[in-house]
Design a protein around this motif. Sequence first.
Motif, short mmCIF file in Angstrom:
data_model
loop_
_atom_site.label_atom_id
_atom_site.label_comp_id
_atom_site.label_asym_id
_atom_site.label_seq_id
_atom_site.Cartn_x
_atom_site.Cartn_y
_atom_site.Cartn_z
N TYR A 38 27.55 32.80 -0.41
CA TYR A 38 26.20 33.06 -0.88
C TYR A 38 25.79 34.51 -0.64
O TYR A 38 24.75 34.82 -0.07
CB TYR A 38 25.23 32.06 -0.26
CG TYR A 38 25.56 30.65 -0.70
CD1 TYR A 38 25.23 30.22 -1.98
CD2 TYR A 38 26.28 29.81 0.13
CE1 TYR A 38 25.59 28.95 -2.41
CE2 TYR A 38 26.64 28.53 -0.31
CZ TYR A 38 26.29 28.12 -1.57
OH TYR A 38 26.66 26.86 -2.01
N SER A 39 26.67 35.39 -1.10
CA SER A 39 26.45 36.83 -1.06
C SER A 39 27.45 37.45 -2.02
O SER A 39 28.63 37.11 -1.97
CB SER A 39 26.65 37.38 0.35
OG SER A 39 26.67 38.79 0.34
N TYR A 40 27.00 38.34 -2.91
CA TYR A 40 27.90 38.88 -3.92
C TYR A 40 29.05 39.65 -3.27
O TYR A 40 30.21 39.46 -3.60
CB TYR A 40 27.14 39.79 -4.88
CG TYR A 40 28.05 40.41 -5.92
CD1 TYR A 40 28.50 39.66 -7.01
CD2 TYR A 40 28.47 41.73 -5.81
CE1 TYR A 40 29.35 40.21 -7.95
CE2 TYR A 40 29.32 42.29 -6.76
CZ TYR A 40 29.75 41.54 -7.82
OH TYR A 40 30.60 42.09 -8.75
N TYR A 41 28.72 40.55 -2.35
CA TYR A 41 29.76 41.35 -1.69
C TYR A 41 30.32 40.67 -0.45
O TYR A 41 31.36 41.06 0.05
CB TYR A 41 29.21 42.72 -1.30
CG TYR A 41 29.06 43.67 -2.46
CD1 TYR A 41 30.17 44.14 -3.13
CD2 TYR A 41 27.80 44.07 -2.90
CE1 TYR A 41 30.05 45.01 -4.21
CE2 TYR A 41 27.67 44.94 -3.98
CZ TYR A 41 28.79 45.40 -4.62
OH TYR A 41 28.66 46.26 -5.70
N GLY A 42 29.63 39.66 0.05
CA GLY A 42 30.03 39.06 1.31
C GLY A 42 29.36 39.78 2.46
O GLY A 42 28.77 40.86 2.30
N MET A 43 29.41 39.20 3.64
CA MET A 43 28.80 39.81 4.82
C MET A 43 29.63 39.50 6.05
O MET A 43 30.20 38.42 6.18
CB MET A 43 27.36 39.31 5.01
CG MET A 43 27.26 37.83 5.28
SD MET A 43 25.54 37.24 5.44
CE MET A 43 25.05 37.16 3.71
N THR A 44 29.73 40.47 6.93
CA THR A 44 30.44 40.27 8.19
C THR A 44 29.48 39.62 9.18
O THR A 44 28.48 40.23 9.56
CB THR A 44 30.94 41.61 8.77
OG1 THR A 44 31.74 42.26 7.77
CG2 THR A 44 31.78 41.38 10.02
#
Length: 357
Positions: A38-44
Motif C-alpha cells: 500500500y505504497s507506490y514506491y514502498g517504504m522501509t
Amino acid sequence: MKEENLTIVETEQQLASLVNVLNKVKCFGVDTEQHMDYSYYGMTCIIQISVQNSSNDPRSHDFLVDGLALRDHIHILNEPFNNTKILKILHGADQDLIWLQRDFGLYVVNVFDTQVGIELYKEHAGENNEGPDKVSLGGLLDYFCNEPKTKELARSDWRQPIKSWSAVMTHYARLDSHYLVYIFRRIARLLDSLEEPNKALTSKGKTLLHVAWENCQDMTLKMWENHNRSIKDALRKHLRDWRKAKGAPLNELQKSVALAVYQWRDAVGRKEDVNPSIVMSKYNAIGIGEKVGKAILQSTDKTAKPSVISECLRKNGRSIPKDHIDDLINIIASEANKSTKTQKSCYTATGKEPEGN
C-alpha cells in the motif's frame, strides 16, 4: 536467539545510544524490512542491525530500529554508516542500499555483500566446493548456522509497532541480520582456503576476499532516482518468466496489449499510492494481453473493438475495479489498434499474416 540480546529502538535517545555502539565496532550486519503493497514506491519500516558478541561466537546483539517512528531522525546513523573504517555486512545489498537512501538519506560505504562473496567462492572453487549449495541468505543460514529460514513472513505488514509483533515475526526479522557478521567470517575463510592451492586465482596480487570486497563497492555508488521504475523493463523480465512457465511466447500484438495493461496499472498505482501489483498481478496483466491479442487476431477484421476487449476482461480480469474498466478498455483498444496497423503493414510487405497463439 535470546531475548536479552535484543534492543528495540523507537526513541531518539535509543537511536543516539545505538550510534555510540556502532561507532565503537569494526563491523556490523544490516538488513531492512519493506512494506511494498500500500505504497507506490514502498517504504522501509524496519532496519535490523546486529553486532557480533565475539569473533568465535555466531550470536549477535540485535537492534530493531523502527523506521516509521524515527523517520525524521534516522539520518544520524550516517555517522557509522559513512565511516570507511567500519565494515557493513549485508546480503543482497543492492536494493537495501537504495531504500536506505530513498527513505532516510542514509548513504552506506565500505560494504561487504555475503551473496557476492559466496558467489565468487563458488566460481573459483569449482569441483572443490566445500561451501553451501545455495547462495540465498536462507541457504547460508542453513549451511553455516543450522538455522532454517522461511520466506512466508517476507510480505508481513511491518508497519505495525515492533512491540506488537508476534514472536515468530520478531524471530524472522532478527534472523535477517543476526548471523551476518559470522557468515562473513566463514566466507572469508573459504575464500582464503583457495589462495594457497592456486595462486593464479588472485588478481594483481589481491586476495580473493579483497576482490569480493571491491566488487561490492560499486553498489554503494548507485543513487536512488525518482521515477526509476521502467515499465518496459519490468514487463520484459516478467515475459521471460511467463515463457518459462507457459512454454509459449506472446506475439507482438499480445505484448502490446500487455504493455498497455502494465502502463494502466502503473498509472493507477501512482494515483492511489499503492504498488501496481495490488492493482493487478503481473501474471493477470500478461494473461489479459494473451487473451485479448488472440481474440483480436481471430476476429473478422482484426480490429480491437471495445466489445471484444470487454468480453475478454470479463472472463480474465476479475480483479479490475468497475470504476477503472472503461479506461482500461480504451487504453487497450488504442494500443492494440496501433499494433495491428503495424502488423498489417508488415503483412502487405511480406505476404505473411501474423499468427495468434
